[in-house]
Write a protein that holds these residues in place. Structure first.
Motif, short mmCIF file in Angstrom:
data_model
loop_
_atom_site.label_atom_id
_atom_site.label_comp_id
_atom_site.label_asym_id
_atom_site.label_seq_id
_atom_site.Cartn_x
_atom_site.Cartn_y
_atom_site.Cartn_z
N THR A 1 0.84 -1.18 0.00
CA THR A 1 0.00 0.00 0.00
C THR A 1 0.89 1.24 0.00
O THR A 1 2.11 1.17 0.19
N ALA A 2 0.25 2.41 -0.18
CA ALA A 2 1.01 3.66 -0.15
C ALA A 2 1.71 3.84 1.20
O ALA A 2 2.89 4.21 1.26
N ALA A 3 0.98 3.58 2.29
CA ALA A 3 1.57 3.75 3.62
C ALA A 3 2.73 2.80 3.84
O ALA A 3 3.74 3.15 4.47
N GLN A 4 2.63 1.57 3.34
CA GLN A 4 3.70 0.60 3.51
C GLN A 4 4.95 1.00 2.71
O GLN A 4 6.08 0.80 3.17
N ILE A 5 4.75 1.55 1.53
CA ILE A 5 5.88 2.06 0.75
C ILE A 5 6.61 3.14 1.53
O ILE A 5 7.85 3.14 1.63
N VAL A 6 5.86 4.08 2.09
CA VAL A 6 6.46 5.17 2.86
C VAL A 6 7.23 4.63 4.05
O VAL A 6 8.37 5.05 4.32
N GLU A 7 6.64 3.69 4.79
CA GLU A 7 7.32 3.11 5.95
C GLU A 7 8.65 2.49 5.54
O GLU A 7 9.67 2.66 6.22
N ALA A 8 8.64 1.74 4.44
CA ALA A 8 9.86 1.07 4.00
C ALA A 8 10.94 2.08 3.58
O ALA A 8 12.11 1.94 3.96
N GLN A 9 10.56 3.08 2.81
CA GLN A 9 11.53 4.07 2.36
C GLN A 9 12.08 4.89 3.53
O GLN A 9 13.27 5.22 3.55
N TRP A 10 11.23 5.22 4.47
CA TRP A 10 11.71 5.95 5.64
C TRP A 10 12.66 5.10 6.47
O TRP A 10 13.67 5.61 6.98
N ALA A 11 12.35 3.81 6.60
CA ALA A 11 13.23 2.92 7.37
C ALA A 11 14.62 2.85 6.73
O ALA A 11 15.64 2.89 7.42
N ALA A 12 14.65 2.75 5.39
CA ALA A 12 15.93 2.71 4.70
C ALA A 12 16.68 4.03 4.85
O ALA A 12 17.90 4.06 5.06
#
Length: 349
Positions: free
Chosen positions: A158-169
């Motif tokens: 989802t959009a939120a999951q993409i954001v979480e992953a990119q922020w974590a990286a």
């Protein structure tokens, strides 16, 4: 040949990506293309200058990766090879998901089946809410640093999951995703609302799957005829799995068949096929980097590649946009795109 850059990276891929979910034989419900024919398809695809091939460890029980690996032997440097990990590969609690334990095992198994020492694009096949995303991104970064993976991406996020992953990286200074593999077609457009804009903001290109709506948009299905038993929907309708039957039935909803009829009309007006119209519409959509085609025969490959060169006039695009407009449903957790309308939420690619 028209090559494009995948997301915020230097990776060049063809506008067509060869999907291999059907490659395999035997009793697996998705197996529909034996190794000999699959090798012909892969060879013809590469011979025409295309370079992007997508598979997954879950496709046809691992057969797809094995078939692809043997077919590209001797041509490995020509191929941008993409595969995925996440799905269950054993019976234990650590044989599924995005944990370091599972992904490490899954990558090694994929490398072995594919007969290669590296994967060009390694993708998370779904979201794992039981594993911290920081662990997943750190694990994937380790794969890149080891040389076993060149780039990383995700599928069905989802959009939120993409954001979480990119922020974590970003927080950890590790490798970010460069791609998303979502479902997208005239009958499944809900990624336009949030997911495609999120991909653009966070540097992800897209390789979209099911551009023909699992075959519905080819025009072979209608209100007055049942799907052929040898078709994908026909196999699922006669399967003894209730979820598979429900998925196939929902794909043949009145809304979707209205879209099919408009696509047929457009195809007749332009002197082309429904397949060509549906594929051209997807290729011309903003935010689409590469379109996954999944031919089962060399003839289907020829038709799909020819279709991807068709440019639809602006007025035709507007007509198709109007008939296929859709609404979204509330966000819920799950592997598949949760913003997808219930009538078009099939099994994942």
């Amino acid at each position: 040949m028209d090559y494009v850059t995948m997301g915020r990276s230097g990776l060049k891929v063809s506008r067509a990506c060869l999907g291999t979910m059907n490659f395999g034989s035997g009793d697996h419900p998705l197996a529909g293309c034996g190794e000999g024919e699959a090798a012909q398809i892969i060879g013809a695809f590469l011979d025409r200058g295309n370079n992007f091939v997508d598979t997954a460890d879950a496709y046809t029980g691992g057969q797809s990766e094995e078939v692809v690996g043997r077919a590209i032997k001797g041509r490995r440097d020509e191929v941008v090879l993409a595969t995925k990990g996440f799905m269950r590969q054993g019976h234990g609690p650590n044989h599924r998901g995005l944990s370091r334990a599972h992904l490490t095992r899954a990558l090694e198994a994929s490398l072995l089946r594919l007969g290669t020492d590296h994967i060009d694009l390694y993708q998370c096949h779904g979201w794992d809410d039981t594993t911290p995303i920081e662990e997943t991104m750190a694990t994937l970064d380790g794969f890149v640093r080891s040389g076993k993976v060149r780039y990383i991406g995700c599928s069905n996020f989802t959009a939120a999951q993409i954001v979480e992953a990119q922020w974590a990286a970003d927080r950890a200074g590790t490798t970010p995703f460069i791609s998303l593999q979502p479902q997208y077609s005239l009958i499944a457009r809900s990624i336009e609302a949030e997911i495609l804009p999120t991909c653009e903001r966070h540097g992800l290109g897209t390789l979209v799957y099911s551009p023909l709506g699992s075959g519905v948009l080819t025009g072979r299905y209608g209100r007055d005829n049942d799907p052929d038993e040898d078709s994908r929907l026909g196999r699922f309708l006669k399967a003894g799995i209730p979820a598979a039957r429900t998925w196939a039935q929902e794909l043949l909803s009145d809304r979707n068949l209205d879209i099919v009829e408009e696509v047929r009309t457009v195809a007749a007006e332009l002197g082309t096929t429904s397949t060509a119209v549906a594929l051209a519409w997807v290729r011309q959509r903003p935010g689409v980097t590469s379109v996954i085609i999944g031919p089962r025969t060399p003839e289907q490959l020829d038709g799909a590649l020819a279709s991807l060169t068709l440019d639809l006039p602006a007025e035709t695009l507007a007509r198709l946009d109007e008939v296929s407009q859709t609404t979204t449903i509330p966000l819920v957790n799950g592997v598949n795109d949760p913003t997808r309308p219930a009538a078009t939420r099939p099994g994942r690619s």
